[in-house]
Design a protein around this motif. Structure first.
Motif, PDB file in Angstrom:
ATOM      1  N   ALA A  70      38.265  41.286  50.411  1.00 52.45           N
ATOM      2  CA  ALA A  70      38.608  41.283  48.988  1.00 52.45           C
ATOM      3  C   ALA A  70      38.793  42.703  48.469  1.00 52.45           C
ATOM      4  O   ALA A  70      38.114  43.633  48.903  1.00 52.45           O
ATOM      5  CB  ALA A  70      37.528  40.563  48.190  1.00 52.45           C
ATOM      6  N   ARG A  71      39.702  42.850  47.539  1.00 53.82           N
ATOM      7  CA  ARG A  71      39.999  44.152  46.927  1.00 53.82           C
ATOM      8  C   ARG A  71      38.831  44.571  46.035  1.00 53.82           C
ATOM      9  O   ARG A  71      38.509  43.888  45.061  1.00 53.82           O
ATOM     10  CB  ARG A  71      41.279  44.043  46.110  1.00 53.82           C
ATOM     11  N   PRO A  72      38.222  45.693  46.323  1.00 52.45           N
ATOM     12  CA  PRO A  72      37.035  46.102  45.552  1.00 52.45           C
ATOM     13  C   PRO A  72      37.339  46.522  44.117  1.00 52.45           C
ATOM     14  O   PRO A  72      36.493  46.389  43.242  1.00 52.45           O
ATOM     15  CB  PRO A  72      36.458  47.257  46.363  1.00 52.45           C
ATOM     16  N   GLN A  73      38.537  47.015  43.831  1.00 50.33           N
ATOM     17  CA  GLN A  73      38.821  47.569  42.507  1.00 50.33           C
ATOM     18  C   GLN A  73      39.692  46.670  41.631  1.00 50.33           C
ATOM     19  O   GLN A  73      40.374  47.162  40.744  1.00 50.33           O
ATOM     20  CB  GLN A  73      39.442  48.970  42.633  1.00 50.33           C
ATOM     21  N   ALA A  74      39.660  45.363  41.828  1.00 46.77           N
ATOM     22  CA  ALA A  74      40.408  44.454  40.960  1.00 46.77           C
ATOM     23  C   ALA A  74      39.775  44.428  39.571  1.00 46.77           C
ATOM     24  O   ALA A  74      38.584  44.684  39.418  1.00 46.77           O
ATOM     25  CB  ALA A  74      40.425  43.052  41.555  1.00 46.77           C
ATOM     26  N   ASP A  75      40.574  44.126  38.556  1.00 46.72           N
ATOM     27  CA  ASP A  75      40.042  44.005  37.200  1.00 46.72           C
ATOM     28  C   ASP A  75      39.059  42.843  37.101  1.00 46.72           C
ATOM     29  O   ASP A  75      38.104  42.887  36.334  1.00 46.72           O
ATOM     30  CB  ASP A  75      41.186  43.818  36.190  1.00 46.72           C
ATOM     31  N   GLU A  76      39.336  41.808  37.870  1.00 46.27           N
ATOM     32  CA  GLU A  76      38.453  40.641  37.927  1.00 46.27           C
ATOM     33  C   GLU A  76      38.543  40.073  39.339  1.00 46.27           C
ATOM     34  O   GLU A  76      39.633  39.965  39.898  1.00 46.27           O
ATOM     35  CB  GLU A  76      38.907  39.595  36.905  1.00 46.27           C
TER      36      GLU A  76
END
Length: 179
Positions: A70-76
Motif C-alpha cells: 500500500a502507498r504510505p503517503q495517500a491522502d486516505e
C-alpha cells in the motif's frame, strides 16, 4: 469528482505507462480525486504518482494480504479484509469508474460494475480506456452480446469505450455535468 480507476499493479512498458501518466495528469489538473486499489507498485503507482504530482487527491483501498504494498503517503487509505469488501469500498467512495489495462482482477472489477449497472443498482458512468487497443476483443464480445440480445439494456448505457484519457475524462465530466 471521485474517480475510481481499476488497473493493473504490474510493471508494464511505455505503451501503457505513458498513456496512464497522461490520464493521471488530466485527473490531477482537473481537481479530481483518484480512488484506486491503493498499491504503490506497477501501473497503480504510475497513476497515483501522476495524480499526486498534478495536484489531485489519493484515496486508496488496499486489502489485508496486499497491505505491505500500500502507498504510505495517500491522502486516505482504507484496508479491506478481502477482495469483495475492497470492491464494495472502491465503488462506494467513487462517483465514476475508469477501467484501464489489467489482468483478471481488473476484468473481475469491470464485469462486476457492469453487472450492477445492468440491473440498475448503480448509475455511475463507466469508461473502458482502450489503450493501444488492449480491450478490442472484449469490446467485440460486448457488442456481440448486445446484438444477440444478451444484455437487457443497450451497451451504450453500460459503458463508454474511450481510446485515450482525454476522451475518457470528457465523457465522465459530461456525464457528471462538470463544466
Amino acid at each position: 469528482m471521485n474517480i475510481c480507476v481499476f488497473l493493473s499493479a504490474a510493471d508494464l512498458d511505455e505503451r501503457y505507462t505513458r498513456p496512464a501518466r497522461e490520464f493521471a495528469e488530466l485527473l490531477g489538473k482537473g481537481g479530481h480525486t483518484l480512488v484506486w486499489g491503493g498499491s504503490d507498485v506497477g501501473l497503480m503507482k504510475v497513476v497515483a504518482d501522476g495524480v499526486e504530482r498534478a495536484g489531485g487527491r489519493l484515496v486508496g483501498v488496499s486489502v489485508e494480504f496486499l497491505q505491505a504494498k500500500a502507498r504510505p503517503q495517500a491522502d486516505e487509505m482504507v484496508v479491506a479484509k478481502d477482495l469483495a469488501e475492497r470492491k464494495a469500498l472502491l465503488l462506494g467512495k467513487s462517483d465514476a469508474i475508469v477501467i484501464m489495462v489489467g489482468g483478471t482482477g481488473t476484468l473481475d472489477e469491470a464485469t462486476e460494475i457492469l453487472e450492477l449497472k445492468k440491473h440498475g443498482l448503480t448509475d455511475k458512468p463507466v469508461v473502458l480506456l482502450n489503450t493501444e487497443g488492449f480491450y478490442d476483443g472484449l469490446k467485440q464480445q460486448f457488442q456481440r452480446m448486445d446484438e444477440e440480445g444478451f444484455l437487457p439494456v443497450p451497451l451504450t448505457d453500460l459503458v463508454f469505450f474511450a481510446d485515450d484519457g482525454v476522451a475518457a475524462l470528457a465523457y465522465l465530466e459530461e456525464s457528471a455535468g462538470v463544466q
